[in-house]
Design a protein around this motif. Structure first.
Motif, PDB file in Angstrom:
ATOM      1  N   ASN A   1     -41.454  28.841 -42.832  1.00  0.00           N
ATOM      2  CA  ASN A   1     -41.202  28.930 -44.277  1.00  0.00           C
ATOM      3  C   ASN A   1     -42.163  29.907 -44.953  1.00  0.00           C
ATOM      4  O   ASN A   1     -42.728  29.615 -46.020  1.00  0.00           O
ATOM      5  CB  ASN A   1     -41.297  27.565 -44.955  1.00  0.00           C
ATOM      6  CG  ASN A   1     -40.098  26.691 -44.657  1.00  0.00           C
ATOM      7  OD1 ASN A   1     -39.077  27.166 -44.177  1.00  0.00           O
ATOM      8  ND2 ASN A   1     -40.227  25.411 -44.933  1.00  0.00           N
TER       9      ASN A   1
ATOM     10  N   ASN B  72     -38.818  32.087 -40.755  1.00  0.00           N
ATOM     11  CA  ASN B  72     -38.135  30.934 -41.351  1.00  0.00           C
ATOM     12  C   ASN B  72     -38.633  29.614 -40.763  1.00  0.00           C
ATOM     13  O   ASN B  72     -38.613  28.589 -41.441  1.00  0.00           O
ATOM     14  CB  ASN B  72     -36.627  31.059 -41.151  1.00  0.00           C
ATOM     15  CG  ASN B  72     -36.019  32.145 -42.024  1.00  0.00           C
ATOM     16  OD1 ASN B  72     -36.616  32.587 -43.008  1.00  0.00           O
ATOM     17  ND2 ASN B  72     -34.836  32.591 -41.655  1.00  0.00           N
TER      18      ASN B  72
ATOM     19  N   ARG C 203     -31.635  37.271 -46.220  1.00  0.00           N
ATOM     20  CA  ARG C 203     -31.459  36.151 -45.295  1.00  0.00           C
ATOM     21  C   ARG C 203     -31.204  36.651 -43.874  1.00  0.00           C
ATOM     22  O   ARG C 203     -31.572  36.000 -42.903  1.00  0.00           O
ATOM     23  CB  ARG C 203     -30.288  35.283 -45.748  1.00  0.00           C
ATOM     24  CG  ARG C 203     -30.507  34.559 -47.049  1.00  0.00           C
ATOM     25  CD  ARG C 203     -29.329  33.628 -47.326  1.00  0.00           C
ATOM     26  NE  ARG C 203     -28.101  34.357 -47.566  1.00  0.00           N
ATOM     27  CZ  ARG C 203     -27.701  34.760 -48.765  1.00  0.00           C
ATOM     28  NH1 ARG C 203     -28.438  34.504 -49.827  1.00  0.00           N
ATOM     29  NH2 ARG C 203     -26.560  35.403 -48.904  1.00  0.00           N
TER      30      ARG C 203
ATOM     31  N   ARG D 186     -40.459  37.963 -42.372  1.00  0.00           N
ATOM     32  CA  ARG D 186     -40.341  36.538 -42.697  1.00  0.00           C
ATOM     33  C   ARG D 186     -40.317  35.724 -41.417  1.00  0.00           C
ATOM     34  O   ARG D 186     -39.901  36.220 -40.355  1.00  0.00           O
ATOM     35  CB  ARG D 186     -39.090  36.266 -43.532  1.00  0.00           C
ATOM     36  CG  ARG D 186     -37.760  36.525 -42.842  1.00  0.00           C
ATOM     37  CD  ARG D 186     -36.592  36.418 -43.821  1.00  0.00           C
ATOM     38  NE  ARG D 186     -36.518  35.079 -44.402  1.00  0.00           N
ATOM     39  CZ  ARG D 186     -35.834  34.810 -45.512  1.00  0.00           C
ATOM     40  NH1 ARG D 186     -35.197  35.770 -46.171  1.00  0.00           N
ATOM     41  NH2 ARG D 186     -35.791  33.567 -45.968  1.00  0.00           N
TER      42      ARG D 186
ATOM     43  N   THR E 222     -34.371  24.990 -48.612  1.00  0.00           N
ATOM     44  CA  THR E 222     -34.200  25.682 -47.342  1.00  0.00           C
ATOM     45  C   THR E 222     -34.523  27.155 -47.509  1.00  0.00           C
ATOM     46  O   THR E 222     -33.741  27.924 -48.068  1.00  0.00           O
ATOM     47  CB  THR E 222     -32.772  25.502 -46.810  1.00  0.00           C
ATOM     48  OG1 THR E 222     -32.465  24.123 -46.747  1.00  0.00           O
ATOM     49  CG2 THR E 222     -32.649  26.127 -45.428  1.00  0.00           C
ATOM     50  N   PHE E 223     -35.685  27.513 -47.032  1.00  0.00           N
ATOM     51  CA  PHE E 223     -36.203  28.869 -47.195  1.00  0.00           C
ATOM     52  C   PHE E 223     -35.248  29.906 -46.635  1.00  0.00           C
ATOM     53  O   PHE E 223     -35.069  30.985 -47.210  1.00  0.00           O
ATOM     54  CB  PHE E 223     -37.566  28.931 -46.500  1.00  0.00           C
ATOM     55  CG  PHE E 223     -38.241  30.259 -46.545  1.00  0.00           C
ATOM     56  CD1 PHE E 223     -38.429  30.996 -45.395  1.00  0.00           C
ATOM     57  CD2 PHE E 223     -38.721  30.763 -47.739  1.00  0.00           C
ATOM     58  CE1 PHE E 223     -39.069  32.220 -45.423  1.00  0.00           C
ATOM     59  CE2 PHE E 223     -39.371  31.984 -47.792  1.00  0.00           C
ATOM     60  CZ  PHE E 223     -39.538  32.714 -46.630  1.00  0.00           C
ATOM     61  N   ALA E 224     -34.619  29.588 -45.530  1.00  0.00           N
ATOM     62  CA  ALA E 224     -33.761  30.559 -44.850  1.00  0.00           C
ATOM     63  C   ALA E 224     -32.550  30.965 -45.698  1.00  0.00           C
ATOM     64  O   ALA E 224     -31.910  31.977 -45.415  1.00  0.00           O
ATOM     65  CB  ALA E 224     -33.295  29.998 -43.517  1.00  0.00           C
TER      66      ALA E 224
END
Length: 121
Positions: free
Chosen positions: A75, A72, A52, A70, A27-29
């Motif tokens: 990703n 999310n 995050r 970013r 989970t990238f987030a």
């Protein structure tokens, strides 16, 4: 998490490049994402990090010129580099940390292969 940086290339001084970091596997987030660089004959140095919660931090040498972001949902993380200088020439790496906002490379557990940025004068 697996990371892959892309977007490097050859650019003239004063030009711009946008680096991308694509993540997969976890989970990238949940991770902070940092960019580091290593120039020939020099140690690897911190460039920028986004936590995050989207808080950002930059190396003083790139403040006002580089922007980290970013997405999310995709990703991905990005490093927009403007007003490039020859001293920005380096291999650029993206990395992921569970520790949030940190400049310390040993806090990053996951690294991708670098993408080369060359800035000509």
């Amino acid at each position: 998490v697996q990371l892959q940086a892309s977007g490097g290339g050859l650019v003239q001084a004063g030009g711009s490049l946008r680096l991308s970091c694509a993540a997969s596997g976890r989970t990238f987030a949940n991770y902070g994402v940092g960019w580091f660089r290593q120039a020939p004959g020099k140690e690897r140095e911190f460039v920028a990090v986004i936590s995050r919660s989207y808080t950002t931090q930059y190396n003083d040498s790139v403040k006002g010129r580089f922007t980290i972001s970013r997405d999310n949902a995709e990703n991905k993380a990005y490093l927009q580099m403007n007003s490039l200088k020859p001293e920005d020439t380096a291999l650029y790496y993206c990395a992921a940390t569970y520790y949030g906002l940190t400049e310390v490379s040993t806090a990053y557990s996951y690294w991708g292969p670098g993408t080369l940025v060359t800035v000509s004068s």
